[in-house]
Write an enzyme that holds these catalytic residues in place. Structure first.
Site, PDB file in Angstrom:
ATOM      1  N   LYS A  34       0.806  -1.220   0.000  1.00 52.41           N
ATOM      2  CA  LYS A  34       0.000   0.000   0.000  1.00 52.41           C
ATOM      3  C   LYS A  34       0.848   1.284   0.000  1.00 52.41           C
ATOM      4  O   LYS A  34       2.053   1.242   0.257  1.00 52.41           O
ATOM      5  CB  LYS A  34      -0.922  -0.018   1.226  1.00 52.41           C
ATOM      6  CG  LYS A  34      -1.939  -1.154   1.187  1.00 52.41           C
ATOM      7  CD  LYS A  34      -2.822  -1.113   2.420  1.00 52.41           C
ATOM      8  CE  LYS A  34      -3.867  -2.203   2.402  1.00 52.41           C
ATOM      9  NZ  LYS A  34      -4.747  -2.108   3.595  1.00 52.41           N
ATOM     10  N   TYR A  88     -12.474  -2.132  -4.135  1.00 52.72           N
ATOM     11  CA  TYR A  88     -13.076  -2.105  -2.801  1.00 52.72           C
ATOM     12  C   TYR A  88     -14.598  -1.995  -2.841  1.00 52.72           C
ATOM     13  O   TYR A  88     -15.219  -1.604  -1.849  1.00 52.72           O
ATOM     14  CB  TYR A  88     -12.468  -0.971  -1.974  1.00 52.72           C
ATOM     15  CG  TYR A  88     -11.044  -1.246  -1.584  1.00 52.72           C
ATOM     16  CD1 TYR A  88     -10.739  -2.206  -0.622  1.00 52.72           C
ATOM     17  CD2 TYR A  88      -9.978  -0.581  -2.191  1.00 52.72           C
ATOM     18  CE1 TYR A  88      -9.426  -2.487  -0.274  1.00 52.72           C
ATOM     19  CE2 TYR A  88      -8.665  -0.846  -1.842  1.00 52.72           C
ATOM     20  CZ  TYR A  88      -8.400  -1.806  -0.882  1.00 52.72           C
ATOM     21  OH  TYR A  88      -7.094  -2.079  -0.532  1.00 52.72           O
ATOM     22  N   ASN A  98      -1.669  -0.010   7.207  1.00 45.95           N
ATOM     23  CA  ASN A  98      -1.186  -1.331   7.613  1.00 45.95           C
ATOM     24  C   ASN A  98      -0.324  -2.029   6.564  1.00 45.95           C
ATOM     25  O   ASN A  98      -0.127  -3.228   6.615  1.00 45.95           O
ATOM     26  CB  ASN A  98      -2.351  -2.213   8.071  1.00 45.95           C
ATOM     27  CG  ASN A  98      -3.356  -2.483   6.974  1.00 45.95           C
ATOM     28  OD1 ASN A  98      -3.080  -2.320   5.794  1.00 45.95           O
ATOM     29  ND2 ASN A  98      -4.540  -2.905   7.368  1.00 45.95           N
ATOM     30  N   HIS A 101      -2.162  -5.560   1.611  1.00 42.92           N
ATOM     31  CA  HIS A 101      -3.457  -6.217   1.427  1.00 42.92           C
ATOM     32  C   HIS A 101      -3.171  -7.601   0.887  1.00 42.92           C
ATOM     33  O   HIS A 101      -2.255  -7.789   0.080  1.00 42.92           O
ATOM     34  CB  HIS A 101      -4.320  -5.460   0.407  1.00 42.92           C
ATOM     35  CG  HIS A 101      -5.435  -6.311  -0.148  1.00 42.92           C
ATOM     36  ND1 HIS A 101      -6.650  -6.440   0.477  1.00 42.92           N
ATOM     37  CD2 HIS A 101      -5.487  -7.118  -1.240  1.00 42.92           C
ATOM     38  CE1 HIS A 101      -7.413  -7.278  -0.221  1.00 42.92           C
ATOM     39  NE2 HIS A 101      -6.725  -7.699  -1.271  1.00 42.92           N
ATOM     40  N   GLU A 130      -9.173 -10.540  -8.019  1.00 42.44           N
ATOM     41  CA  GLU A 130      -8.249  -9.437  -7.777  1.00 42.44           C
ATOM     42  C   GLU A 130      -7.061  -9.488  -8.739  1.00 42.44           C
ATOM     43  O   GLU A 130      -6.635  -8.453  -9.256  1.00 42.44           O
ATOM     44  CB  GLU A 130      -7.787  -9.471  -6.317  1.00 42.44           C
ATOM     45  CG  GLU A 130      -8.902  -9.141  -5.352  1.00 42.44           C
ATOM     46  CD  GLU A 130      -8.534  -9.261  -3.887  1.00 42.44           C
ATOM     47  OE1 GLU A 130      -9.299  -8.756  -3.052  1.00 42.44           O
ATOM     48  OE2 GLU A 130      -7.486  -9.858  -3.560  1.00 42.44           O
TER      49      GLU A 130
END
Length: 140
Positions: free
Chosen positions: A11, A51, A114, A117, A128
């Site tokens: 990310k 998302y 974080n 993913h 994905e």
């Protein structure tokens, strides 16, 4: 053991801190292989599509903004039970609750930032992967 593929995103918070190589090293050390990888700037449309499952949640707009705020590294990982193996390697969403030695415990800043993913199931991984990679870009 079943050889399978899973999808990973490094990310924007992690790419901004230049820890892509450290994450890749942890992935490879775990026994997973990176069989496709590219750095890109996710468009709003890509993020909203990716998302979409969270569209009705209050954090959707903030999540889309975050994922389009800087470059990401999208990856296809391959290995024995890759989905579960990568989820274990990532650690809990909250880095404070993550197991020592996991990516999030070692490198993440917060629940929101974080660092990574990973797909939650094999069928999700297939969708994905297909959003960001064509078949000839994946080299096992």
């Amino acid at each position: 053991m079943a050889i399978e593929r899973t999808f990973s995103i490094i990310k924007p918070d992690a790419t901004a801190r230049n820890v892509t190589g450290a994450i890749n090293a942890m992935i490879e050390k775990s026994g997973l292989r990176i069989v496709a990888q590219k750095r890109l700037r996710m468009t709003r449309e890509q993020a909203e599509t990716f998302y979409a499952v969270h569209r009705q949640r209050p954090f959707f707009g903030e999540l889309v903004e975050f994922m389009t705020s800087g470059p990401v590294v999208v990856q296809v990982l391959e290995g024995d039970n890759a989905v579960a193996a990568y989820r274990d390697l990532m650690g809990a969403t909250d880095p404070a609750k993550a197991t020592p030695g996991t990516i999030r415990k070692t490198l993440a800043k917060s629940i929101g930032e974080n660092s990574v993913h990973g797909s939650d199931a094999a069928d999700t991984a297939d969708k994905e992967i297909a959003q960001f990679f064509s078949g000839n870009e994946i080299v096992g």
